[in-house]
Design an enzyme around this catalytic site. Structure first.
Site, mmCIF file in Angstrom:
data_model
loop_
_atom_site.group_PDB
_atom_site.id
_atom_site.type_symbol
_atom_site.label_atom_id
_atom_site.label_comp_id
_atom_site.label_asym_id
_atom_site.label_seq_id
_atom_site.Cartn_x
_atom_site.Cartn_y
_atom_site.Cartn_z
ATOM 1 N N GLU A 129 0.853 -1.197 0.000
ATOM 2 C CA GLU A 129 0.000 0.000 0.000
ATOM 3 C C GLU A 129 0.880 1.235 0.000
ATOM 4 O OE1 GLU A 129 -2.072 -0.299 3.705
ATOM 5 O OE2 GLU A 129 -2.726 -2.328 3.243
ATOM 6 N N LYS B 105 2.188 4.654 1.707
ATOM 7 C CA LYS B 105 2.287 5.145 3.082
ATOM 8 C C LYS B 105 1.935 6.628 3.046
ATOM 9 C CE LYS B 105 5.248 5.114 7.121
ATOM 10 N NZ LYS B 105 4.993 6.467 7.559
ATOM 11 N N ASP C 86 1.191 10.338 4.179
ATOM 12 C CA ASP C 86 1.848 11.154 5.187
ATOM 13 C C ASP C 86 0.811 12.063 5.855
ATOM 14 O OD1 ASP C 86 3.870 12.103 6.675
ATOM 15 O OD2 ASP C 86 4.819 13.289 5.108
ATOM 16 N N TYR D 253 -6.583 1.941 6.436
ATOM 17 C CA TYR D 253 -5.568 0.940 6.101
ATOM 18 C C TYR D 253 -5.614 -0.311 6.993
ATOM 19 C CZ TYR D 253 -2.825 3.546 9.636
ATOM 20 O OH TYR D 253 -2.412 4.189 10.764
ATOM 21 N N LYS E 216 10.636 3.328 2.910
ATOM 22 C CA LYS E 216 10.428 4.773 2.752
ATOM 23 C C LYS E 216 11.161 5.360 1.555
ATOM 24 C CE LYS E 216 9.536 7.294 6.482
ATOM 25 N NZ LYS E 216 9.618 7.859 7.818
ATOM 26 N N CYS F 201 35.802 41.872 -12.381
ATOM 27 C CA CYS F 201 36.619 42.988 -12.882
ATOM 28 C C CYS F 201 36.517 44.236 -12.004
ATOM 29 C CB CYS F 201 36.217 43.323 -14.304
ATOM 30 S SG CYS F 201 34.568 44.026 -14.412
ATOM 31 N N CYS G 188 27.003 43.739 -14.498
ATOM 32 C CA CYS G 188 28.286 44.407 -14.722
ATOM 33 C C CYS G 188 28.293 44.795 -16.196
ATOM 34 C CB CYS G 188 29.430 43.439 -14.418
ATOM 35 S SG CYS G 188 31.000 43.963 -15.129
HETATM 36 S S1 IVH Z 1 -0.155 0.200 8.903
HETATM 37 C C1 IVH Z 1 0.594 -1.438 13.116
HETATM 38 N N1 IVH Z 1 -0.529 1.291 6.566
HETATM 39 O O1 IVH Z 1 2.504 5.195 9.101
HETATM 40 C C2 IVH Z 1 0.812 -0.889 11.797
HETATM 41 N N2 IVH Z 1 0.308 2.656 8.307
HETATM 42 O O2 IVH Z 1 5.069 5.114 10.448
HETATM 43 C C3 IVH Z 1 -0.111 0.176 11.519
HETATM 44 N N3 IVH Z 1 0.632 4.987 7.655
HETATM 45 O O3 IVH Z 1 1.243 5.141 12.331
HETATM 46 C C4 IVH Z 1 0.245 0.973 10.404
HETATM 47 N N4 IVH Z 1 -0.043 4.794 5.577
HETATM 48 O O4 IVH Z 1 -0.018 6.500 10.601
HETATM 49 C C5 IVH Z 1 -0.107 1.494 7.829
HETATM 50 N N5 IVH Z 1 -0.965 2.116 4.445
HETATM 51 C C6 IVH Z 1 -0.555 2.304 5.706
HETATM 52 C C7 IVH Z 1 -0.142 3.577 6.163
HETATM 53 C C8 IVH Z 1 0.301 3.697 7.472
HETATM 54 C C9 IVH Z 1 0.409 5.621 6.496
HETATM 55 C C10 IVH Z 1 1.188 5.608 8.878
HETATM 56 C C11 IVH Z 1 0.421 5.286 10.114
HETATM 57 C C12 IVH Z 1 1.447 4.720 11.047
HETATM 58 C C13 IVH Z 1 2.703 5.276 10.482
HETATM 59 C C14 IVH Z 1 3.921 4.473 10.873
#
Ligand code: IVH
Length: 673
Positions: free
Chosen positions: A113, A115, A117, A225, A317, A414, A429
């Site tokens: 998936e 991630k 932000d 998620y 990441k 210069c 210049c």
């Molecule tokens: S799973 C126990 N899936 O990333 C695991 N987290 O750095 C739960 N996040 O606290 C997280 N996208 O806020 C998961 N597709 C995704 C995510 C995700 C963003 C964030 C989430 C987590 C943080 C960890």
């Protein structure tokens, strides 16, 4: 002497300050990458010196501190973090560990998936109704944001469908679209309210606001998620994989990001990573990596958790597109036309896989905007993922006696006094070829491909010739001998002969190329062509004035002034006159004329053509006259102003004469245009 304990204390203090600023004040004082780096540094020191580990160390916590404003809630199960990796090997280790723990060599399915932000939240539903929403907080205890969550359109207050569990927890990310973040900051600038440093901080500030109406007014989005069941939900056996669970969440009304794939090997995982590492800048929301999760819930249960993260998932990441580094120096570079460009040189850093050590500061305004000081901590990004740019300065890190960067008053090459052109927002210049920096660049431009196109005469050879004082200006090149060239480094017999031959060949040059080669500020190929076609002969150009230049179609005040100033400077005039004597400058064929004059004889005139023309096809002449402002008609009437005739003219000629209409020949036409 700095002891290990001192080092650890210092790092902890720094990290805690950053966390406070980030979580409580919603303001980043360092980049994510730098935070991760410092945390890792502290972690490594603590691993080697276990006697100094304390329970309040940032390495021992999962998340953030809590604001005092919102009511606290305890999570039913801890909201853990994710293990991070920044490289493929880190991911391969993760896969190996999993197979080892599960004691298998068989294929394991993973769910990949994005991630996102944003801010992690937990939503508790009872009998399908939203009961409680909470932020992650420190992972064990979060903040109650139920009334705010109800204001977010993508969070269902009631689950859809009939298959509803008695009690359900859904977790996901709340974020703000980049486009909405920019709009919010634009509004805040006008209303003089809080400016957020990035979409995540804006989302956090909006989500944790004491006033739900503010949350409602900010466009927040929820993306699910994960989900957990608390009872023996009868459909549970159908939800044996993470992917299936997410699909069910969608049926209940939760948004799930569509970019999810099932992968059965690391190649597929890497491809997904690579795809989004490139694509992330095109998305309207921030993603800082991908998350890879073991798909089977059974396997997840077997793998379990450690204190900080689940053993069945990892975040792979992306490299941060923003990095913090230290400014070493600002150099003021002199361009070909004398424009002074400040360039910042800093401790080299890697952004999106590319090492960067300098960034243009464009002009004086940019230096003033940043209020730069030497040794400042600066935030660098690659705008559009290509051009390095200084985003801002971390003022809190500035040393007391730091030296301010000031734009020079005199040319760094210069020493001529610099002059500011407020209209063009540039400082220049004006020493021209007497300034060494400009000389090198101007001469390289003069003989470059689009100008005189002398093969083999590159900047390195030109620099050597200048150093040896063999050449001072373009004219000197036409007096170069084989012996001048053979003496230079990396120039052999063949190259010397080629350069001399090429120099001889280019003595015949079009007026357009000649004008372009002069390197008059802002006069590129297109303007050079317009000017050449208007003046046709060099002498006319040398004696022109601003008003005439301004009357040429497409030439504005800035360029007209630049051309006029160029030919008003004695040294330029002398050089150009000597060049004209050396060269054979010819104008383009009249067929190619682009007519540029704004005020022409033909402006507003009704024109009729008859016969065949030597230099123009009928179609071309039609367009030339139209460009000059004429209306070209087919038939003669009493309203016709001019008849232009070529060879083999027809009855229109006689009709025009009988109506006393002005008649001109093709030759007369040339003198008029
Ligand atoms: S799973 C126990 N899936 O990333 C695991 N987290 O750095 C739960 N996040 O606290 C997280 N996208 O806020 C998961 N597709 C995704 C995510 C995700 C963003 C964030 C989430 C987590 C943080 C960890």
């Amino acid at each position: 002497m700095i002891t290990i304990k001192n080092k650890i204390d210092k790092l902890r203090k720094k990290l805690l300050k950053c966390e406070y600023s980030y979580h409580i004040l919603n303001k980043s004082i360092i980049s994510d990458a730098e935070y991760d780096y410092l945390l890792n540094k502290l972690y490594m020191l603590e691993v080697k010196n276990k006697q100094f580990v304390t329970s309040d160390s940032p390495t021992q916590k999962i998340g953030s501190n809590l604001t005092n404003k919102l009511q606290k809630v305890i999570h039913f199960s801890p909201m853990l973090s994710l293990e991070n990796t920044f490289d493929f090997n880190g991911y391969l280790d993760f896969e190996k560990r999993i197979k080892k723990s599960l004691n298998t060599h068989k294929t394991i399915n993973f769910c990949c998936e994005l991630k996102m932000d944003g801010i992690a939240i937990s939503l508790i539903y009872e009998e399908g109704i939203l009961l409680r929403a909470a932020t992650r907080g420190d992972g064990y205890q979060g903040e109650n944001i139920t009334s705010n969550a109800k204001m977010i359109k993508s969070i269902p207050s009631q689950l859809k469908g009939s298959d509803i569990p008695k009690r359900l927890e859904v977790r996901g990310e709340v974020f703000m679209l980049k486009s909405d973040f920019y709009k919010l900051n634009e509004k805040s600038k006008i209303n003089k309210t809080k400016i957020f440093s990035n979409p995540r901080n804006a989302a956090a500030g909006s989500l944790r606001h004491i006033d739900s109406k503010i949350t409602a007014s900010r466009k927040l989005i929820f993306s699910c998620y994960g989900c957990y069941f608390f009872d023996n939900f009868k459909g549970i056996e159908n939800f044996s994989t993470h992917h299936k669970r997410l699909m069910q969440c969608m049926k209940w009304g939760f948004p799930v990001n569509k970019e999810i794939i099932n992968c059965s090997n690391h190649v597929e995982v890497f491809n997904f990573y690579k795809k989004f590492e490139k694509k992330r800048y095109l998305l309207d929301f921030d993603v800082d990596g991908i998350v890879i999760k073991v798909d089977s819930i059974d396997f997840q249960k077997k793998l379990g958790y450690n204190a900080k993260w689940p053993r069945w998932a990892i975040a792979f990441k992306f490299f941060s597109s923003e990095r913090i580094t230290k400014l070493h120096d600002v150099k003021f570079e002199v361009g070909r036309t004398g424009v002074i460009t400040p360039v910042a040189y800093f401790e080299s850093i890697c952004i999106s896989g590319v090492m960067i050590k300098k960034a243009s500061l464009y002009n004086k305004n940019e230096i003033e905007r940043l209020n730069l000081h030497i040794d400042d901590s600066i935030v660098i990004c690659r705008s559009g993922d290509v051009i390095p740019k200084i985003l801002n300065v971390i003022k809190s890190k500035r040393l007391d006696n730091a030296k301010k960067v000031i734009f020079p008053l005199f040319c760094p090459s210069c020493n001529t006094q610099l002059l500011e052109n407020k209209e063009e927002k540039i400082i220049r210049c004006h020493a021209g070829l007497t300034c060494n920096a400009q000389k090198k660049k101007s001469l390289s431009h003069f003989f470059s491909k689009k100008s005189f196109n002398v093969t083999g005469l590159g900047p390195k050879i030109i620099t050597q010739l200048i150093k040896k004082r063999v050449v001072k200006n373009p004219v000197d090149f036409f007096y170069l001998t084989y012996f001048d060239l053979i003496e230079l480094q990396n120039v052999g017999h063949k190259k010397s002969i080629n350069i001399i031959n090429s120099l001889n060949k280019c003595r015949k040059i079009t007026f357009k190329r000649f004008i372009y080669a002069l390197g008059i500020p802002n006069v590129g190929e297109i303007f050079a062509e317009k000017i050449a076609n208007y003046f046709i002969k060099s002498d006319k150009l040398f004696h022109t004035n601003i008003a005439e230049l301004n009357s040429i179609f497409g030439i504005g005040t800035v360029i007209a002034n630049n051309i006029f100033n160029y030919f008003s400077t004695d040294s330029n005039c002398n050089m150009v006159r000597r060049l004209v004597k050396e060269l054979e400058i010819f104008s383009s064929h009249p067929e190619n004329l682009i007519i540029n004059s704004k005020k022409t004889y033909f402006l507003g005139k009704k024109v009729v053509l008859t016969g065949v023309f030597d230099a123009f096809s009928r179609k071309k002449l039609n367009s030339v006259l139209t460009n000059l402002g004429a209306q070209v008609l087919n038939n003669i009437s009493k309203n016709t102003d001019v008849l232009i005739y070529g060879k083999k003219f027809g009855s229109k000629f006689l009709k025009a004469r009988s109506l006393n209409i002005k008649i001109i020949s093709e030759k007369e036409l040339y003198s008029l245009i």
